[in-house]
Design a protein around this motif. Structure first.
Motif, short mmCIF file in Angstrom:
data_model
loop_
_atom_site.label_atom_id
_atom_site.label_comp_id
_atom_site.label_asym_id
_atom_site.label_seq_id
_atom_site.Cartn_x
_atom_site.Cartn_y
_atom_site.Cartn_z
N GLU A 218 -13.49 -9.07 -14.18
CA GLU A 218 -14.43 -9.66 -13.23
C GLU A 218 -13.79 -10.73 -12.37
OE1 GLU A 218 -14.96 -9.30 -16.46
OE2 GLU A 218 -16.45 -7.67 -16.47
N ASP A 219 -12.81 -11.45 -12.92
CA ASP A 219 -12.18 -12.55 -12.20
C ASP A 219 -10.87 -12.15 -11.53
OD1 ASP A 219 -14.19 -14.31 -12.95
OD2 ASP A 219 -13.19 -14.80 -14.84
N LEU A 220 -10.61 -10.86 -11.43
CA LEU A 220 -9.36 -10.40 -10.88
C LEU A 220 -9.14 -10.92 -9.46
CD1 LEU A 220 -6.92 -8.48 -11.46
CD2 LEU A 220 -8.25 -6.68 -10.32
N ASP A 221 -8.00 -11.58 -9.26
CA ASP A 221 -7.66 -12.09 -7.93
C ASP A 221 -7.06 -10.95 -7.11
OD1 ASP A 221 -8.47 -14.71 -8.41
OD2 ASP A 221 -6.57 -15.19 -9.38
N ILE A 222 -7.76 -10.52 -6.10
CA ILE A 222 -7.30 -9.40 -5.30
C ILE A 222 -6.27 -9.89 -4.28
CG2 ILE A 222 -7.98 -7.49 -3.80
CD1 ILE A 222 -9.17 -7.39 -6.62
N PRO A 223 -5.05 -9.35 -4.28
CA PRO A 223 -4.05 -9.77 -3.30
C PRO A 223 -4.45 -9.36 -1.89
CG PRO A 223 -3.27 -7.87 -4.54
CD PRO A 223 -4.54 -8.31 -5.19
N ASN A 224 -4.02 -10.13 -0.94
CA ASN A 224 -4.36 -9.88 0.47
C ASN A 224 -3.46 -8.77 1.04
OD1 ASN A 224 -5.47 -10.13 3.02
ND2 ASN A 224 -4.14 -11.85 3.59
N LEU A 225 -3.79 -7.52 0.64
CA LEU A 225 -3.04 -6.36 1.08
C LEU A 225 -4.01 -5.29 1.56
CD1 LEU A 225 -0.52 -6.03 -1.92
CD2 LEU A 225 -0.08 -7.09 0.30
N ASN A 226 -3.56 -4.49 2.50
CA ASN A 226 -4.43 -3.38 2.89
C ASN A 226 -4.32 -2.26 1.86
OD1 ASN A 226 -2.21 -1.62 3.53
ND2 ASN A 226 -2.01 -2.65 5.52
N GLU A 227 -5.15 -1.25 2.02
CA GLU A 227 -5.25 -0.20 1.01
C GLU A 227 -3.92 0.52 0.79
OE1 GLU A 227 -7.87 3.86 0.20
OE2 GLU A 227 -8.52 2.40 1.69
N LYS A 228 -3.20 0.82 1.86
CA LYS A 228 -1.93 1.53 1.75
C LYS A 228 -0.88 0.69 1.04
CE LYS A 228 1.50 4.00 4.53
NZ LYS A 228 1.90 4.41 5.91
N GLU A 229 -0.82 -0.59 1.39
CA GLU A 229 0.15 -1.50 0.76
C GLU A 229 -0.14 -1.65 -0.73
OE1 GLU A 229 1.18 -4.58 4.43
OE2 GLU A 229 -0.66 -4.86 3.24
N LEU A 230 -1.42 -1.77 -1.05
CA LEU A 230 -1.81 -1.94 -2.44
C LEU A 230 -1.49 -0.70 -3.26
CD1 LEU A 230 -3.20 -3.82 -4.48
CD2 LEU A 230 -5.38 -2.80 -3.82
N GLU A 231 -1.82 0.44 -2.74
CA GLU A 231 -1.56 1.69 -3.46
C GLU A 231 -0.07 1.92 -3.64
OE1 GLU A 231 -2.63 6.47 -3.13
OE2 GLU A 231 -3.53 5.03 -1.75
N SER A 232 0.72 1.60 -2.63
CA SER A 232 2.16 1.76 -2.72
C SER A 232 2.75 0.85 -3.80
CB SER A 232 2.81 1.44 -1.37
OG SER A 232 4.22 1.48 -1.47
N ALA A 233 2.27 -0.39 -3.85
CA ALA A 233 2.77 -1.35 -4.84
C ALA A 233 2.42 -0.89 -6.25
CB ALA A 233 2.19 -2.73 -4.56
N ILE A 234 1.20 -0.44 -6.44
CA ILE A 234 0.77 0.00 -7.77
C ILE A 234 1.55 1.24 -8.20
CG2 ILE A 234 -1.16 0.99 -9.06
CD1 ILE A 234 -3.00 -0.91 -7.55
N ASN A 235 1.78 2.16 -7.28
CA ASN A 235 2.56 3.35 -7.62
C ASN A 235 3.99 2.98 -8.02
OD1 ASN A 235 0.47 5.14 -7.19
ND2 ASN A 235 1.02 5.52 -5.04
N GLU A 236 4.54 1.98 -7.36
CA GLU A 236 5.90 1.54 -7.69
C GLU A 236 5.94 0.94 -9.10
OE1 GLU A 236 9.38 -1.28 -5.71
OE2 GLU A 236 7.85 -0.34 -4.44
N ILE A 237 4.90 0.19 -9.44
CA ILE A 237 4.82 -0.40 -10.79
C ILE A 237 4.68 0.70 -11.84
CG2 ILE A 237 3.47 -1.89 -12.31
CD1 ILE A 237 2.67 -3.46 -9.74
#
Length: 517
Positions: A65-84
């Motif tokens: 519930e308290d997750l701090d959402i990084p200031n990234l657009n959808e494509k940037e966020l998805e790319s970062a998560i896929n890399e992780i």
């Protein structure tokens, strides 16, 4: 299409199925790069900025519930998560098993180790002291104040302690006897008796002493250096700093007496052609740390009688154990509580080097010893391809192996730093194995695992038995502040180490041959 916020929240849920995410690693950054330390493997990865933002958000959020959402657009966020996720598959990161217990030689080989691999006894040859240092535990201003005693250790007690070392050190790599107090030179007769007795019974034996040096004479200096003593002199720096805390029984500063005795030691060392056996122990009080550190460095550089390669041990004032509240590592509560906290020596060393144009390869600061130890923790950290399956007992030794502190009345304590906590035996009956097993192995583990299981630093931690016991046994509310300081210390070392790795990686090779124990 899944919204960006839902993407990271779904990933958070995946990671959160095996304990708190914050325990799985730590992000940190240098001036040039972003990094991630993985708890389970010890691997450190250099991250892209977007990946760093996502990792930081995941590791430092208290809940879904308290997750701090990084200031990234959808494509940037998805790319970062896929890399992780890809790194999780190939590098096995973010997969540290839940800590259920702790292990180590104290668990697996306690009796055998204490039977034949004891390395040291440190004899409290006297309770008396010729000084009344303001920050000492024997000063009325200290929270753990206890009266100075008036007893000396007897030869009978010292002999029994040395005999115990003889009988329990057949498999030890090195054997060592230390002399402590009070001020040990107030019972110099016993020191001489102990040295002569030990030298006649050990093939190889080394000696050490911590002293304020105020009582050193030519005779004493020659004896100590003839017998190759490692000598730690308690000298806090220039006169104004030293005399602020290290005062005599009469209330006057002790600087002149300490310097006089130290000069005798150094001159004798030179005359006898001995390798450097003398070092300084400096206790620095605040709040004006930076000013005091500058004065100490200037003092060491400007005083011609001080060898340029003198080893300096330094620490801030220890005010004794205090109860403190526990906050989960990397939680918002912890960050709020520690806001503004810093390591004054690390910050001074960092700033001084850059202001003076001194690289890490050019040693010569009094802080070198402390900084090197921190760098070695990172350089020699646990590192494996797959996550470790077991967790060690932090920085705890096998109780009684590395050092036994023998009090004037013959009780065995873990070391000279632990304070008034349960003993582990005595010179008459030897080790109390059952007591050690219960108090310093089983009880310690049962208490520690409740907190270590949520800590990203569990495989780097150097915390030992100091500041987590009282007279009855484990008292872990004493330990929480120390744990927070340890995490700050380790994070600073990660940053320092990887800064050097970026700028001058060859400098790190010197740590291959060193031991920070």
């Amino acid at each position: 299409m899944i919204a960006a916020n839902d993407t990271i929240k779904e990933f958070y849920r995946e990671l959160n199925t095996n304990g708190r995410i914050s325990r799985l690693g730590k992000v940190f950054k240098t001036d040039k790069n972003y990094y991630f330390l993985d708890t389970g493997t010890g691997k450190v990865a250099c991250l892209k900025a977007n990946v760093y933002k996502v990792m930081k958000s995941l590791l430092e959020s208290d809940s879904y519930e308290d997750l701090d959402i990084p200031n990234l657009n959808e494509k940037e966020l998805e790319s970062a998560i896929n890399e992780i996720k890809e790194a999780m598959k190939t590098e096995h990161i973010l997969s540290a098993p839940i800590l259920k217990t702790l292990t180590g030689a104290a668990v697996t080989h306690l009796k055998e180790t204490l039977e034949s691999a004891v390395e040291n006894v440190t004899l409290e040859v006297t309770e008396k002291c010729n000084l009344r240092c303001r920050y000492c535990i024997y000063n009325p201003s200290h929270e753990e104040y206890r009266e100075f005693g008036h007893r000396d250790m007897s030869w009978e007690t010292a002999k029994k302690a040395i005999d115990f070392l003889i009988n329990h050190s057949s498999d030890a790599e090195h054997v060592h006897i230390g002399f402590y107090g009070g001020e040990p030179l107030l019972n110099f007769k016993l020191i001489k008796q102990s040295v002569e007795y030990a030298k006649n019974r050990f093939k190889e034996i080394t000696f050490a002493m911590t002293t304020n040096a105020a009582m050193v004479t030519d005779e004493i200096a020659e004896y100590l250096l003839d017998n190759d003593f490692d000598i730690i002199v308690s000298l806090d720096g220039p006169k104004e700093i030293h005399d602020a805390n290290r005062i005599t029984v009469e209330g006057t500063g002790s600087f002149d007496k300490t310097v006089r005795g130290t000069k005798i030691l150094l001159n004798t060392q030179s005359r006898l052609g001995k390798k450097s056996k003398i070092s300084f122990n400096m206790v620095v009080s605040g709040p004006n740390y930076e000013e005091n550190y500058n004065k100490i460095q200037q003092f060491l550089e400007s005083e011609e009688w001080i060898p340029k390669d003198i080893m300096v041990l330094t620490a801030s004032v220890d005010h004794g154990p205090k109860d403190s509240e526990y906050f989960i590592p990397q939680s918002k509560q912890e960050y709020k509580f520690t806001e503004g906290s810093y390591d004054p020596l690390n910050e001074w060393d960092w700033n001084y080097r850059r202001e003076m144009g001194i690289g890490d390869s050019k040693k010569g600061l009094f802080s070198d010893g402390v900084m090197d130890k921190g760098m070695m923790i990172i350089h020699k950290r646990l590192l494996s391809e797959l996550p470790v399956k077991a967790y060690g007992m932090n920085g705890c030794c096998v109780p009684g192996q590395r050092r036994i502190y023998v009090t004037v009345d013959g009780k065995f304590l873990l070391c000279e730093k632990v304070g008034n906590i349960p003993d582990i035996g005595n010179v008459d009956t030897g080790f109390d194995i059952d007591r050690i097993q219960k108090l310093y192995v089983s009880d310690f583990i049962n208490n520690a695992k409740e907190f270590c299981k949520d800590c990203w630093a569990v495989n780097l931690c150097t915390m030992c038995y100091v500041n987590c016991y009282d007279q009855k046994g484990p008292h872990f509310s004493y330990r929480h502040n120390s744990c927070r300081n340890e995490r700050l210390y380790l994070e600073n070392n990660l940053i320092r180490y990887h800064t050097v790795l970026e700028e001058n990686p060859e400098e790190l090779m010197e740590y291959n041959e060193k031991d920070f124990r």
